[in-house]
Design a protein around this motif. Structure first.
Motif, PDB file in Angstrom:
ATOM      1  N   ASN A 173      58.840 -53.180 -26.329  1.00 21.72           N
ATOM      2  CA  ASN A 173      59.622 -52.296 -27.191  1.00 21.72           C
ATOM      3  C   ASN A 173      58.813 -51.865 -28.409  1.00 21.72           C
ATOM      4  O   ASN A 173      58.831 -50.691 -28.799  1.00 21.72           O
ATOM      5  CB  ASN A 173      60.891 -53.022 -27.644  1.00 21.72           C
ATOM      6  N   ALA A 174      58.097 -52.804 -29.005  1.00 25.76           N
ATOM      7  CA  ALA A 174      57.306 -52.482 -30.195  1.00 25.76           C
ATOM      8  C   ALA A 174      56.179 -51.504 -29.861  1.00 25.76           C
ATOM      9  O   ALA A 174      55.870 -50.611 -30.658  1.00 25.76           O
ATOM     10  CB  ALA A 174      56.739 -53.764 -30.801  1.00 25.76           C
ATOM     11  N   VAL A 175      55.563 -51.666 -28.693  1.00 24.12           N
ATOM     12  CA  VAL A 175      54.494 -50.756 -28.274  1.00 24.12           C
ATOM     13  C   VAL A 175      55.062 -49.358 -28.041  1.00 24.12           C
ATOM     14  O   VAL A 175      54.483 -48.356 -28.468  1.00 24.12           O
ATOM     15  CB  VAL A 175      53.808 -51.280 -26.997  1.00 24.12           C
ATOM     16  N   TRP A 176      56.209 -49.300 -27.366  1.00 22.87           N
ATOM     17  CA  TRP A 176      56.863 -48.007 -27.121  1.00 22.87           C
ATOM     18  C   TRP A 176      57.195 -47.320 -28.453  1.00 22.87           C
ATOM     19  O   TRP A 176      56.972 -46.122 -28.617  1.00 22.87           O
ATOM     20  CB  TRP A 176      58.129 -48.232 -26.292  1.00 22.87           C
ATOM     21  N   LYS A 177      57.720 -48.093 -29.395  1.00 23.77           N
ATOM     22  CA  LYS A 177      58.085 -47.521 -30.695  1.00 23.77           C
ATOM     23  C   LYS A 177      56.850 -47.070 -31.457  1.00 23.77           C
ATOM     24  O   LYS A 177      56.876 -46.036 -32.140  1.00 23.77           O
ATOM     25  CB  LYS A 177      58.871 -48.543 -31.523  1.00 23.77           C
ATOM     26  N   PHE A 178      55.768 -47.808 -31.344  1.00 23.13           N
ATOM     27  CA  PHE A 178      54.515 -47.431 -32.002  1.00 23.13           C
ATOM     28  C   PHE A 178      54.019 -46.081 -31.476  1.00 23.13           C
ATOM     29  O   PHE A 178      53.555 -45.234 -32.240  1.00 23.13           O
ATOM     30  CB  PHE A 178      53.453 -48.505 -31.767  1.00 23.13           C
TER      31      PHE A 178
END
Length: 255
Positions: A173-178
């Motif tokens: 999720n954090a990678v997608w948001k980044f």
């Protein structure tokens, strides 16, 4: 048969994506189309044109695209050649400076990549964030220190199950948001939301650092690295489903 050249014997990738649902595959499709658009052929296939957004109908084409981007050179991409998924994971592990054994199962190498991301994220966490993260992980007895508690999280990943999946999902999720500026459509679950909130900032910093250190200007890198992180999470998600567990709660699914 896939419209695109597919290494169908790739047991680490093809069977997994065939088991995934449309919402599971959506991020992979977006990484391929939006970050690898110069070389992607997915949108040109008839199966995609006729079925999108039913990604399950062209799971093999998604696998093929990932294999081809894993070739890591435009020469391979134009030739239509792909590489086995484990080779892609090992290449990503090397770029992350992970100390790993290429002979180990792919799940182990994927976990080591995620541990390296958590280690980088740990560097930017406050003591309060570290305490909350350890509590949410069930590692409350681990002392807060400057060094990331690798052994504790290695044991957690080795045990598998819902806790392991929570962390993997929050990293994905954090990678997608980044990359896209918004989170994955996570289930409305307090535990999942708490992980996501804790990890989004620090993991974003870790990915930024990796993006800065390595030359990720090519379409191949922009696709393979986030795909490997997402697929590691999907592997655990499929295990939960096959065990009859609800991935939003970790409890047995109601019949």
């Amino acid at each position: 048969m896939s419209e695109l050249p597919l290494r169908e014997s790739d047991a680490d990738l093809v069977p997994l994506l065939r088991k995934c649902k449309n919402e599971d595959l959506e991020p992979l499709v977006q990484y391929i189309l939006q970050k690898g658009w110069l070389s992607s052929e997915l949108e040109q296939t008839e199966v995609y044109k006729k079925n999108q957004p039913n990604h399950m109908a062209y799971a093999d084409e998604i696998s093929s695209e990932i294999q081809r981007f894993g070739g890591n050179t435009f020469v391979n991409l134009f030739r239509g050649e792909g590489v086995a998924y484990k080779s892609i994971v090992c290449a990503v592990a090397k770029r992350f400076k992970v100390n790993f054994n290429e002979k180990r199962d792919i799940e182990v190498i994927e976990e080591q990549i995620l541990l390296k991301i958590l280690e980088k994220a740990w560097e930017k966490m406050t003591d309060e964030e570290k305490a909350e993260f350890l509590k949410a992980s069930g590692a409350k007895s681990v002392k807060i220190s400057k060094e990331f508690p690798v052994a504790a999280f290695q044991a957690l990943f080795k045990a598998g199950g819902f806790k392991s999946y929570q962390i993997m999902l929050s990293i994905a999720n954090a990678v997608w948001k980044f990359i896209f500026g918004k989170g994955l459509p996570l289930a409305a679950n307090a535990a999942l939301a708490r992980y996501a909130a804790i990890l989004t900032g620090p993991v974003g910093w870790a990915i930024t650092a990796i993006w800065t250190i390595f030359d990720l200007g090519s379409a191949a890198y922009r696709v393979t690295i986030p795909c490997v992180i997402h697929i590691a999470m999907l592997r655990q998600l499929v295990v939960l489903r096959e065990a009859g567990l609800d991935p939003t709660t970790g409890k047995p699914q109601e019949q």
